[in-house]
Design an enzyme around this catalytic site. Sequence first.
Site, mmCIF file in Angstrom:
data_model
loop_
_atom_site.group_PDB
_atom_site.id
_atom_site.type_symbol
_atom_site.label_atom_id
_atom_site.label_comp_id
_atom_site.label_asym_id
_atom_site.label_seq_id
_atom_site.Cartn_x
_atom_site.Cartn_y
_atom_site.Cartn_z
ATOM 1 N N CYS A 1 37.960 40.133 42.859
ATOM 2 C CA CYS A 1 38.649 39.926 44.180
ATOM 3 C C CYS A 1 40.063 40.712 44.048
ATOM 4 C CB CYS A 1 38.946 38.570 44.420
ATOM 5 S SG CYS A 1 39.415 37.636 43.333
ATOM 6 N N SER A 2 40.856 40.054 43.738
ATOM 7 C CA SER A 2 42.212 40.773 43.716
ATOM 8 C C SER A 2 43.385 39.780 42.668
ATOM 9 C CB SER A 2 42.850 40.952 44.707
ATOM 10 O OG SER A 2 42.932 39.840 45.466
ATOM 11 N N CYS A 3 42.600 39.171 41.519
ATOM 12 C CA CYS A 3 43.474 38.613 40.641
ATOM 13 C C CYS A 3 44.670 39.521 40.286
ATOM 14 C CB CYS A 3 42.576 37.967 39.448
ATOM 15 S SG CYS A 3 41.396 36.867 40.085
ATOM 16 N N CYS B 1 41.048 44.151 39.327
ATOM 17 C CA CYS B 1 40.161 43.123 39.464
ATOM 18 C C CYS B 1 39.014 43.300 40.106
ATOM 19 C CB CYS B 1 41.091 41.823 40.083
ATOM 20 S SG CYS B 1 40.189 40.397 40.364
#
Lengths: 198, 117
Positions: free
Chosen positions: A106-108, A103
Site C-alpha cells: 500500500c504505502s507504509c 511499499c
Amino acid sequence: MPHDHHDDTEEMVARVRALETVLVEKGLVDPAAVDAIIETYSEKVGPKNGAAVVARAWVDAEFADWLARDATAAIHSLGFTGRQGEHMQAVFNTAGRHNVVVCTLCSCYPWATLGLPPVWYKAPPYRSRVVIEPRAVLAEFGTVVPEDIEIRVWDSTAELRYLVIPERPVGTEGLAEAELAALVTRDSMIGVVRELSV
Amino acid sequence: MPASAEHPFEQPWQAQLFALTVALNEAGHFGWPDWAERFSERRAEALRADASDYFDHWLDVFEGYLGELGLAEEAELAEMTAAWRRAADATPHGVVLSLENDPLHSISADHSGSVQT
C-alpha cells in the site's frame, strides 16, 4: 452518465463528517486530538525529522553505528517516535550501493521521520515498477545510477519501515549539523535521489 | 513520474479522515498492522495510476473496519452521512456548516425527548 466530481467530493465530505460525529459522540476519539494530528502531519513533521537523523549520523560516528544496529532506538533518542509502533531500519548508501524504498502493498512509510508520503509513492506505477526496474524508475526522477553501483530495493511493511541514509556530500566538512540537515531532502531519504546539492 | 514536492492531502476531508484513523489507533481501539492489512488488500486491486482513489479506498475500508470492530455500524454511519448532506444543502453560503442546519435535526431531537402533539 457523466460523473460529477463536485458531487463526489461533497459525498466524501459528508461521510467523513459523519464518521467524526459518530466517533466523537461515542467518546471513541477526542476532537482536539484529531486537530492536533492534522496540524502535526500537515505542518510540523515533514521530512525534517529524518534530515536531523541523517545529519546526526554524518557528524557522529557512534550515532551512525547505533543507527545501523538499532534504528528504532537511535531515532527515538532524538525524540521522533513512531505513532503506530513500527520498527525502523536505516539503510546506508555507499560508494558501491544505492538504496531505494517502496511499499508494494500500500504505502507504509516512516511518518515519524518523513511526514506523509508524496502522491507518487502511493501510486501504482512506482509501487510496481521500482521493484522490477529500479534503474529506469530512478532515471525518471533524474537519478542516473552508474551500472557498477548496486541498487537495493527495500519493501516496507506495516511493522518495518526503512530510512535511506544518503552519503554526506563532499565539500561539507565545515558545515554545522543544522546546516547539514538543511541539505537532506525527502526524496534522498526515500532513495529516488542519490546526490545532494550543496 | 514527477519528483516534485506536493501536499500529501489533496482535500481537507482526506486529512480529517487520516487524523480520525490515527486518533482512533492511538486511543487503543485497533492495531495498526491489522488496519494496514485490510487497506493493502483493497489497494492491491485495480487502481488509478495517479493514486487519486487512495483516500476513497481508505474511507471505504475504514467504514467497514469500524463495523468489524463493533465501533460503528454501517446504518448508523449512513444515517449520519444523510444528516450532514441535508445540513449542507440547507446551509447558505457564508454560514458555518453545522448539523443543526439539517432540516430534520429538530424533529429527531424531539423524538428523543417528549412526544409532540
